[in-house]
Design a protein around this motif. Structure first.
Motif, PDB file in Angstrom:
ATOM      1  N   ASN A  13       1.093  -1.251  -0.060  1.00  0.00           N
ATOM      2  CA  ASN A  13       0.144  -0.158  -0.006  1.00  0.00           C
ATOM      3  C   ASN A  13       1.201   1.179   0.081  1.00  0.00           C
ATOM      4  O   ASN A  13       1.107   2.119  -0.813  1.00  0.00           O
ATOM      5  CB  ASN A  13      -0.874  -0.341   1.481  1.00  0.00           C
ATOM      6  N   ARG A  14       2.332   1.065   0.774  1.00  0.00           N
ATOM      7  CA  ARG A  14       2.496   3.057   1.010  1.00  0.00           C
ATOM      8  C   ARG A  14       3.614   2.890  -0.196  1.00  0.00           C
ATOM      9  O   ARG A  14       3.947   3.754  -1.170  1.00  0.00           O
ATOM     10  CB  ARG A  14       3.708   2.106   1.943  1.00  0.00           C
ATOM     11  N   TYR A  15       4.143   1.427  -0.920  1.00  0.00           N
ATOM     12  CA  TYR A  15       4.711   1.505  -2.125  1.00  0.00           C
ATOM     13  C   TYR A  15       3.782   2.401  -3.176  1.00  0.00           C
ATOM     14  O   TYR A  15       4.344   2.308  -3.473  1.00  0.00           O
ATOM     15  CB  TYR A  15       5.289   0.120  -2.572  1.00  0.00           C
ATOM     16  N   PHE A  67       0.632   3.838  -3.459  1.00  0.00           N
ATOM     17  CA  PHE A  67       0.332   4.385  -3.467  1.00  0.00           C
ATOM     18  C   PHE A  67       1.162   6.270  -2.722  1.00  0.00           C
ATOM     19  O   PHE A  67       0.254   7.252  -1.862  1.00  0.00           O
ATOM     20  CB  PHE A  67      -0.898   4.809  -1.895  1.00  0.00           C
ATOM     21  N   TRP A  68       2.060   6.060  -2.164  1.00  0.00           N
ATOM     22  CA  TRP A  68       3.596   6.511  -1.827  1.00  0.00           C
ATOM     23  C   TRP A  68       4.995   6.593  -2.229  1.00  0.00           C
ATOM     24  O   TRP A  68       5.109   8.116  -3.594  1.00  0.00           O
ATOM     25  CB  TRP A  68       3.910   6.874  -0.125  1.00  0.00           C
ATOM     26  N   VAL A  69       5.466   5.779  -2.751  1.00  0.00           N
ATOM     27  CA  VAL A  69       6.645   5.197  -3.174  1.00  0.00           C
ATOM     28  C   VAL A  69       6.524   6.004  -5.037  1.00  0.00           C
ATOM     29  O   VAL A  69       6.875   6.852  -5.423  1.00  0.00           O
ATOM     30  CB  VAL A  69       7.595   4.766  -3.161  1.00  0.00           C
ATOM     31  N   VAL A  75       5.643   9.527  -5.770  1.00  0.00           N
ATOM     32  CA  VAL A  75       6.950  10.516  -5.669  1.00  0.00           C
ATOM     33  C   VAL A  75       7.578  10.285  -7.054  1.00  0.00           C
ATOM     34  O   VAL A  75       8.034  11.215  -7.202  1.00  0.00           O
ATOM     35  CB  VAL A  75       6.889  10.297  -4.578  1.00  0.00           C
TER      36      VAL A  75
END
Length: 441
Positions: free
Chosen positions: A368-370, A372-374, A377
């Motif tokens: 999820n972090r990968y 929706f964020w990583v 960006v």
């Protein structure tokens, strides 16, 4: 607009030639692949406007193949300095003796005529490529036990007609469209304990099947991938793919196991680094245990990435996957930029959907972090960096970004199907585990 110059591929066998290859013509660049006999060592791009003196070439050669030499000489690292000295001084006779000694155990003196491997080719309406691929497979130094062609939802009989030209090749028509559906049909019908997949636009090294089989002599290996080298870099699309999206995963062995899975879990294991579906193999019993390829990830559905999602499940169950660069195939990349953009959209759509499916399987994974964020960006920086021309690599951004968004939408629109599929796979695995399958015997 920057002009693109094609690249001429030269395979340089250092056991025969150490000097710089023949000078290029017609403004071409060079893509050099270095070998010691049947072992690939590294590659070098030389652009059309770049020139190298003999000394500069040897320096670049050393820089490129040194990591591979260090890997193969890991039991005698102190000898590396001697290797460098012999190369610098161009003491070629002694240098070749050193190389001969290093690679003696990796160069086969003799190989069996055939090995118990089922080679599966999933294809659809690409008869010319398939014909070349089958001819190549039939003329290997070591041939597989069987070759199985899965004709996936054909619109004509061209695939059947090609197969009928090749004695002993099994033909199976799978009416449901989808690469992973075809792969599953191949696994189910394979007779050998090892099932190896190649694409129809691939040609394999003469020892490929032998090297695949040899890799599974280690009982801890559940699956493997191999080295994929470009067979043509004459167009801009092929160059872009090889330069930034290559199937090539390097020239040294890599092991992906429980330790790797646990170490990368919080960030989302980058299982796409393991290899490419154009050159992969599995123990049939392991696929039967962890579950077949996820058909939700097919083209026309999520897009693709059924191979990497399978690797995730294999690792999640505690098994080991090996990358073996001595099992070599040569892949024909898409020549047209329009086709490449379609491919990038499909890849990223499948990439996003697979990441979310894997997150649903393993709640502690960091996808999820990968996703929706990583990745957002990273793509924002790419958009800014490429402005305003968006040439070369940056020209693919729109296809990649829209593909990612499409994959996220696909997953959330099909969450109920994904949940049912995950439950089915989990129940299959529990059932097989209770049967105490000993595939490694």
């Amino acid at each position: 607009m920057q002009a693109h110059h094609s690249y001429q591929i030269n395979h340089v066998y250092l056991d025969k030639q150490l000097a710089f290859p023949e000078q290029r013509t017609n403004g071409q660049g060079y893509y050099l692949v270095f070998w010691w006999k049947e072992v690939a060592l590294g590659e070098l791009f030389i652009s059309s406007d770049q020139t190298l003196t003999g000394k500069e070439y040897l320096k670049r050669l050393e820089e490129i193949i040194l990591p591979t030499i260090r890997f193969y000489a890991k039991d005698k690292p102190e000898s590396i300095k001697e290797w460098q000295r012999l190369l610098h001084n161009q003491e070629l006779t002694e240098w070749r003796k050193w190389m001969e000694s290093l690679f003696a155990s990796y160069v086969a003196d003799s190989v069996p005529a055939s090995v118990p491997v089922s080679v599966v080719i999933c294809t659809r309406n690409r008869s010319a490529d398939l014909d070349q691929c089958l001819h190549n497979l039939e003329n290997l130094t070591c041939v597989p036990e069987e070759i199985v062609v899965i004709d996936n939802a054909p619109t004509d009989t061209s695939t059947l007609q090609v197969v009928q030209k090749h004695n002993g090749v099994r033909y199976i028509m799978e009416p449901r469209p989808g690469l992973d559906i075809a792969r599953n049909t191949g696994v189910v019908n394979a007779k050998a304990p090892i099932v190896a997949f190649v694409d129809d636009d691939v040609l394999v090294d003469p020892l490929w099947v032998y090297k695949v089989w040899e890799g599974f002599k280690d009982p801890s290996i559940a699956a493997m991938t191999g080295l994929v080298i470009a067979s043509d870099l004459s167009t801009e699309a092929q160059y872009l793919f090889e330069k930034w999206w290559s199937f090539n995963r390097g020239y040294v062995d890599k092991v992906y196991d429980k330790a790797y899975f646990e170490a990368t879990l919080n960030h989302g294991p980058p299982i796409w680094e393991i290899g490419a579906g154009a050159n992969m193999a599995f123990r049939k019993s392991v696929v039967e245990e962890v579950g077949y390829f996820d058909e939700l990830l097919d083209v026309g559905a999520a897009g693709c990435n059924g191979d990497s999602e399978m690797w995730f499940r294999i690792l999640m169950r505690g098994y080991t996957i090996k990358y073996n660069p001595r099992a070599v195939v040569f892949h024909k990349h898409r020549k047209d930029l329009k086709d490449l953009n379609k491919q990038m959209f499909s890849y990223m759509r499948g990439h996003a959907a697979a990441a979310l499916i894997q997150q649903s399987m393993c709640k502690t994974a960091g996808y999820n972090r990968y996703l929706f964020w990583v990745l957002p960006v990273w793509y924002l920086k790419m958009v800014v960096r490429g402005f305003p021309k968006y040439e070369l690599r940056y020209g693919l951004l729109k296809s990649e970004i829209t593909g990612l968004w499409s994959g996220v939408r696909y997953y959330f629109n099909n969450r109920s199907r994904t949940k049912r599929n995950n439950e089915k796979l989990l129940n299959q695995w529990k059932e097989k585990s209770q049967q105490k399958l000993h595939w490694y015997q």
